[in-house]
Design a protein around this motif. Structure first.
Motif, PDB file in Angstrom:
ATOM      1  N   THR A 515       1.158 -17.216  10.493  1.00  0.00           N
ATOM      2  CA  THR A 515       0.747 -15.936  11.057  1.00  0.00           C
ATOM      3  C   THR A 515       1.341 -14.809  10.228  1.00  0.00           C
ATOM      4  O   THR A 515       2.537 -14.836   9.937  1.00  0.00           O
ATOM      5  N   PRO A 516       0.548 -13.823   9.822  1.00  0.00           N
ATOM      6  CA  PRO A 516       1.123 -12.713   9.055  1.00  0.00           C
ATOM      7  C   PRO A 516       2.225 -12.016   9.849  1.00  0.00           C
ATOM      8  O   PRO A 516       2.085 -11.783  11.055  1.00  0.00           O
ATOM      9  N   GLY A 517       3.308 -11.704   9.189  1.00  0.00           N
ATOM     10  CA  GLY A 517       4.411 -11.033   9.858  1.00  0.00           C
ATOM     11  C   GLY A 517       4.195  -9.536   9.986  1.00  0.00           C
ATOM     12  O   GLY A 517       3.343  -8.948   9.321  1.00  0.00           O
ATOM     13  N   LEU A 518       4.971  -8.933  10.861  1.00  0.00           N
ATOM     14  CA  LEU A 518       4.979  -7.482  11.064  1.00  0.00           C
ATOM     15  C   LEU A 518       6.425  -7.037  11.169  1.00  0.00           C
ATOM     16  O   LEU A 518       7.329  -7.835  11.426  1.00  0.00           O
ATOM     17  N   PRO A 519       6.681  -5.742  10.986  1.00  0.00           N
ATOM     18  CA  PRO A 519       8.056  -5.244  11.117  1.00  0.00           C
ATOM     19  C   PRO A 519       8.608  -5.480  12.518  1.00  0.00           C
ATOM     20  O   PRO A 519       7.871  -5.508  13.506  1.00  0.00           O
ATOM     21  N   ASP A 520       9.915  -5.648  12.599  1.00  0.00           N
ATOM     22  CA  ASP A 520      10.607  -5.763  13.884  1.00  0.00           C
ATOM     23  C   ASP A 520      10.717  -4.367  14.489  1.00  0.00           C
ATOM     24  O   ASP A 520      11.419  -3.506  13.962  1.00  0.00           O
ATOM     25  N   LEU A 521       9.989  -4.144  15.578  1.00  0.00           N
ATOM     26  CA  LEU A 521       9.936  -2.820  16.203  1.00  0.00           C
ATOM     27  C   LEU A 521      10.839  -2.711  17.423  1.00  0.00           C
ATOM     28  O   LEU A 521      10.687  -1.786  18.227  1.00  0.00           O
ATOM     29  N   THR A 522      11.797  -3.614  17.569  1.00  0.00           N
ATOM     30  CA  THR A 522      12.736  -3.525  18.678  1.00  0.00           C
ATOM     31  C   THR A 522      13.343  -2.127  18.727  1.00  0.00           C
ATOM     32  O   THR A 522      13.760  -1.597  17.684  1.00  0.00           O
ATOM     33  N   PRO A 523      13.362  -1.481  19.897  1.00  0.00           N
ATOM     34  CA  PRO A 523      13.947  -0.135  19.976  1.00  0.00           C
ATOM     35  C   PRO A 523      15.333  -0.075  19.348  1.00  0.00           C
ATOM     36  O   PRO A 523      16.162  -0.964  19.540  1.00  0.00           O
ATOM     37  N   GLY A 524      15.540   0.971  18.574  1.00  0.00           N
ATOM     38  CA  GLY A 524      16.804   1.152  17.869  1.00  0.00           C
ATOM     39  C   GLY A 524      16.728   0.774  16.411  1.00  0.00           C
ATOM     40  O   GLY A 524      17.536   1.238  15.602  1.00  0.00           O
ATOM     41  N   ARG A 525      15.760  -0.071  16.055  1.00  0.00           N
ATOM     42  CA  ARG A 525      15.594  -0.431  14.660  1.00  0.00           C
ATOM     43  C   ARG A 525      14.755   0.630  13.951  1.00  0.00           C
ATOM     44  O   ARG A 525      13.890   1.257  14.568  1.00  0.00           O
ATOM     45  N   PRO A 526      14.978   0.828  12.655  1.00  0.00           N
ATOM     46  CA  PRO A 526      14.215   1.862  11.941  1.00  0.00           C
ATOM     47  C   PRO A 526      12.745   1.474  11.816  1.00  0.00           C
ATOM     48  O   PRO A 526      12.418   0.291  11.629  1.00  0.00           O
ATOM     49  N   LEU A 527      11.882   2.467  11.921  1.00  0.00           N
ATOM     50  CA  LEU A 527      10.459   2.238  11.737  1.00  0.00           C
ATOM     51  C   LEU A 527      10.128   2.184  10.252  1.00  0.00           C
ATOM     52  O   LEU A 527      10.838   2.770   9.422  1.00  0.00           O
ATOM     53  N   PRO A 528       9.056   1.494   9.880  1.00  0.00           N
ATOM     54  CA  PRO A 528       8.650   1.456   8.474  1.00  0.00           C
ATOM     55  C   PRO A 528       8.383   2.857   7.924  1.00  0.00           C
ATOM     56  O   PRO A 528       7.964   3.766   8.657  1.00  0.00           O
ATOM     57  N   VAL A 529       8.596   3.018   6.635  1.00  0.00           N
ATOM     58  CA  VAL A 529       8.368   4.292   5.948  1.00  0.00           C
ATOM     59  C   VAL A 529       7.149   4.147   5.050  1.00  0.00           C
ATOM     60  O   VAL A 529       7.072   3.209   4.244  1.00  0.00           O
ATOM     61  N   CYS A 530       6.208   5.070   5.182  1.00  0.00           N
ATOM     62  CA  CYS A 530       4.971   5.005   4.400  1.00  0.00           C
ATOM     63  C   CYS A 530       5.235   5.413   2.946  1.00  0.00           C
ATOM     64  O   CYS A 530       5.821   6.477   2.687  1.00  0.00           O
ATOM     65  N   LEU A 531       4.786   4.576   2.023  1.00  0.00           N
ATOM     66  CA  LEU A 531       4.918   4.858   0.599  1.00  0.00           C
ATOM     67  C   LEU A 531       3.613   5.363  -0.013  1.00  0.00           C
ATOM     68  O   LEU A 531       3.643   6.162  -0.952  1.00  0.00           O
ATOM     69  N   ARG A 532       2.501   4.872   0.509  1.00  0.00           N
ATOM     70  CA  ARG A 532       1.204   5.265  -0.040  1.00  0.00           C
ATOM     71  C   ARG A 532       0.133   4.985   0.997  1.00  0.00           C
ATOM     72  O   ARG A 532       0.203   3.996   1.724  1.00  0.00           O
ATOM     73  N   THR A 533      -0.880   5.855   1.062  1.00  0.00           N
ATOM     74  CA  THR A 533      -2.025   5.645   1.940  1.00  0.00           C
ATOM     75  C   THR A 533      -3.289   5.754   1.103  1.00  0.00           C
ATOM     76  O   THR A 533      -3.430   6.674   0.288  1.00  0.00           O
ATOM     77  N   VAL A 534      -4.200   4.822   1.308  1.00  0.00           N
ATOM     78  CA  VAL A 534      -5.432   4.734   0.527  1.00  0.00           C
ATOM     79  C   VAL A 534      -6.615   4.675   1.479  1.00  0.00           C
ATOM     80  O   VAL A 534      -6.580   3.922   2.469  1.00  0.00           O
ATOM     81  N   VAL A 535      -7.648   5.464   1.214  1.00  0.00           N
ATOM     82  CA  VAL A 535      -8.862   5.487   2.023  1.00  0.00           C
ATOM     83  C   VAL A 535     -10.048   5.230   1.102  1.00  0.00           C
ATOM     84  O   VAL A 535     -10.248   5.953   0.126  1.00  0.00           O
ATOM     85  N   ALA A 536     -10.822   4.200   1.407  1.00  0.00           N
ATOM     86  CA  ALA A 536     -11.965   3.811   0.581  1.00  0.00           C
ATOM     87  C   ALA A 536     -11.566   3.628  -0.875  1.00  0.00           C
ATOM     88  O   ALA A 536     -12.310   3.966  -1.792  1.00  0.00           O
ATOM     89  N   GLY A 537     -10.377   3.089  -1.092  1.00  0.00           N
ATOM     90  CA  GLY A 537      -9.894   2.841  -2.444  1.00  0.00           C
ATOM     91  C   GLY A 537      -9.288   4.048  -3.123  1.00  0.00           C
ATOM     92  O   GLY A 537      -8.761   3.932  -4.235  1.00  0.00           O
ATOM     93  N   ARG A 538      -9.309   5.186  -2.470  1.00  0.00           N
ATOM     94  CA  ARG A 538      -8.802   6.421  -3.064  1.00  0.00           C
ATOM     95  C   ARG A 538      -7.456   6.778  -2.440  1.00  0.00           C
ATOM     96  O   ARG A 538      -7.333   6.866  -1.220  1.00  0.00           O
ATOM     97  N   THR A 539      -6.455   6.999  -3.265  1.00  0.00           N
ATOM     98  CA  THR A 539      -5.127   7.346  -2.774  1.00  0.00           C
ATOM     99  C   THR A 539      -5.136   8.761  -2.199  1.00  0.00           C
ATOM    100  O   THR A 539      -5.532   9.713  -2.866  1.00  0.00           O
ATOM    101  N   VAL A 540      -4.692   8.879  -0.937  1.00  0.00           N
ATOM    102  CA  VAL A 540      -4.670  10.184  -0.273  1.00  0.00           C
ATOM    103  C   VAL A 540      -3.248  10.639   0.032  1.00  0.00           C
ATOM    104  O   VAL A 540      -3.041  11.767   0.471  1.00  0.00           O
TER     105      VAL A 540
END
Length: 546
Positions: A515-540
């Motif tokens: 099963t693909p993993g996901l970040p541990d979102l238990t309260p108190g743990r840091p949330l993931p930080v976005c490095l890049r977002t892409v829409v329809a193959g285009r970096t936004v």
């Protein structure tokens, strides 16, 4: 359907490798190939070597997580941008602090004809009351000021703004000192928003889309309408999204449709449907949600704006025209009205046609087992905002004060909705609560009422693929070959897989789960930080720290 991507898809070939790709096509994928704005392959690092020569760009993920971009299924884009660029009182810890912020904002904007703010919530202040008109007049220096409550279903205003709206004192919802609701609020809001210049509006819309992109959000469902904004604001946003890079916009226009002519008008505006905030009632915070029994802290049952006959007529007209219909419904009486109206339309047109149209209900907070079952029967999508529970839920929260603890504990039953097979789409209702996709997933998984919690995986799916399904697309929101290349890169801690016998508390890092993993979102743990977002193959969006 309005499907605005900011421009045509990027036709380059991009290879991403040496990361973690969240894909049901390959739970162990470490690489992904994008061609002509679509995912064309996901797989292992070794197999990626064969694509290097043909790639226009090779992205070394350096261990980053790749996920589908989020979809926020309920946003007010211009209002979000105005809050980001203007007077935002959501962080004010007291009435005194809020008034101080009003003073500072007024002093900093000497040339604005009408001052706009957002986000006060007296329930979180020690004073437990809204500012009086006299206090606002003093803080704003006698200038026109429109200051909606955080839920945007009531507002406090200055005398100078009331003077610009003749006849407002005779309308329903007017109070000499307290917050305005109902018709009085609507006409004052219209006057205030009418003062926003085209330049201000464009700046606000850009600010909102930029913020969304920086958080890994690739698509926004704009919930507009004649009681929310205006046609010019709506069409300008769709044009901006068409002409400038950024998150996609699916626009909903909340106006009642009675016939094909009305449906044609909705289409001409570029709307995906006559849905979103078509108000059946108001909000719990403003005591305007429609209830079967009186509020615990007020001797009335709120406000109802549509009856079952009006709901039925709207749903039938939209279904026959091939449009999505939808409603804003929070209180149990309002939700009962929606169910009765949609069921009447199904009796007229046939259940299969109603289900195929994928009509939607925004918020859907005060559900019962009977209305949950009806949502499943009628094929209604529940477009919900888990941050509402995080902010106002719990035995000591605003919901408990409005309804009493027992009724408050029934709110937002996400687990029951999923068990019944009701499609979920998650959103923020920004600026009511902030754009915050991982925080939204966490709020659903760690609901204040344990019985309503859903798995992180289910919440993540509802905030990615669920948003696409809510606009009638089953081929997107997931990283598989053929899907639109809408994705985000994240810096995060070790990925985990929830054990199937415990939705929240127990985690596994065993790769044999498949099963693909996901970040541990238990309260108190840091949330993931976005490095890049892409829409329809285009970096936004690209983080300066990528």
């Amino acid at each position: 359907m309005s499907d605005r991507t900011g421009s045509q898809a990027d036709h380059r070939t991009v290879l991403l490798r040496r990361g973690e790709v969240h894909s049901p096509a390959d739970p162990f994928a470490t690489a992904m190939l994008v061609e002509r704005g679509h995912v064309s392959w996901v797989g292992s690092e070794g197999a990626a070597d064969s694509f290097v020569a043909g790639a226009d760009e090779v992205v070394d993920l350096d261990g980053a997580l790749v996920t589908p971009a989020f979809t926020d299924a309920h946003v007010h884009t211009t209002a979000t941008g105005l809050a980001l660029t203007g007077l935002d009182l959501s962080g004010a810890a007291s009435l005194a602090e809020a008034l101080a912020l009003v003073r500072a904002h007024s002093a900093a904007r000497p040339d604005e004809r009408i001052l706009l703010g957002h986000g006060w919530d007296a329930e979180r202040w020690p004073e437990r009351r809204a500012p009086t008109r006299g206090e606002l007049d003093d803080a704003a220096g006698g200038r026109p000021l429109y200051l909606p409550r955080v839920d945007v279903h009531s507002a406090v205003v200055t005398t100078a703004l009331l003077d610009l709206v003749p006849g407002v004192t005779s309308l329903a919802g007017y109070r000499p000192e307290g917050p305005l609701t109902d018709s009085a609020h609507h006409v004052v809001r219209e006057a205030a928003h009418g003062a926003v210049s085209g330049r201000q509006r464009t700046e606000a819309q850009r600010a909102a889309r930029d913020r969304a992109a920086s958080l890994g959000i690739g698509t926004l469902h704009e919930c507009a309408g004649p009681e929310i904004s205006d046609e010019e604001d709506f069409t300008a946003l769709l044009a901006l999204a068409r002409d400038e890079a950024g998150p996609r916009i699916h626009g909903y226009w909340a106006e009642q449709v009675g016939d094909e002519k009305g449906a044609r008008r909705v289409r001409e505006l570029g709307a995906a449907g006559a849905a979103g905030d078509l108000f059946v009632d108001g909000s719990l915070g403003s005591h305007t949600a429609a209830l079967h029994e009186p509020y615990a802290d007020a001797a009335h049952t709120g406000a109802a704006h549509l009856d079952a006959a009006a709901v039925s007529a709207h749903v039938a007209a939209c279904t026959e025209a091939g449009l999505q219909a939808g409603f804003h419904a929070i209180g149990d009486a309002a939700i009962s009205t929606v169910v009765a109206g949609v069921r009447a339309a199904a009796e007229r047109l046939g259940l299969a046609r109603i289900r195929a149209a994928r009509h939607r209900v925004e918020h859907a907070e005060m559900l019962t087992p009977e209305t949950v079952a009806a949502f499943a029967e009628l094929g209604l999508t529940a477009s919900v905002q888990p941050a509402f529970d995080a902010v106002w839920g719990g035995d000591e929260g605003m919901y408990a004060r409005r309804l009493g603890v027992e009724r408050a504990r029934t709110l937002n039953p996400y687990a029951a909705l999923l068990r019944a097979g009701v499609p979920l789409a998650l959103g923020s209702d920004s600026p009511v609560t902030p754009l915050d996709p991982w925080g939204t997933v966490r709020a659903a998984a760690f609901h204040r009422t344990p019985g309503h919690r859903i798995s992180v995986r289910a919440a993540f799916t509802a905030h990615t693929r669920g948003g696409w399904r809510a606009v009638g697309r089953d081929d997107a929101g997931t990283l598989v070959p053929g899907a639109p290349a809408d994705y985000a890169l994240w810096r995060t801690e070790e990925l985990v897989v929830q054990a199937p016998d415990d939705r929240v508390a127990r985690w596994s890092t065993d790769p044999r789960s498949g099963t693909p993993g996901l970040p541990d979102l238990t309260p108190g743990r840091p949330l993931p930080v976005c490095l890049r977002t892409v829409v329809a193959g285009r970096t936004v969006f690209v983080s300066p720290n990528e």
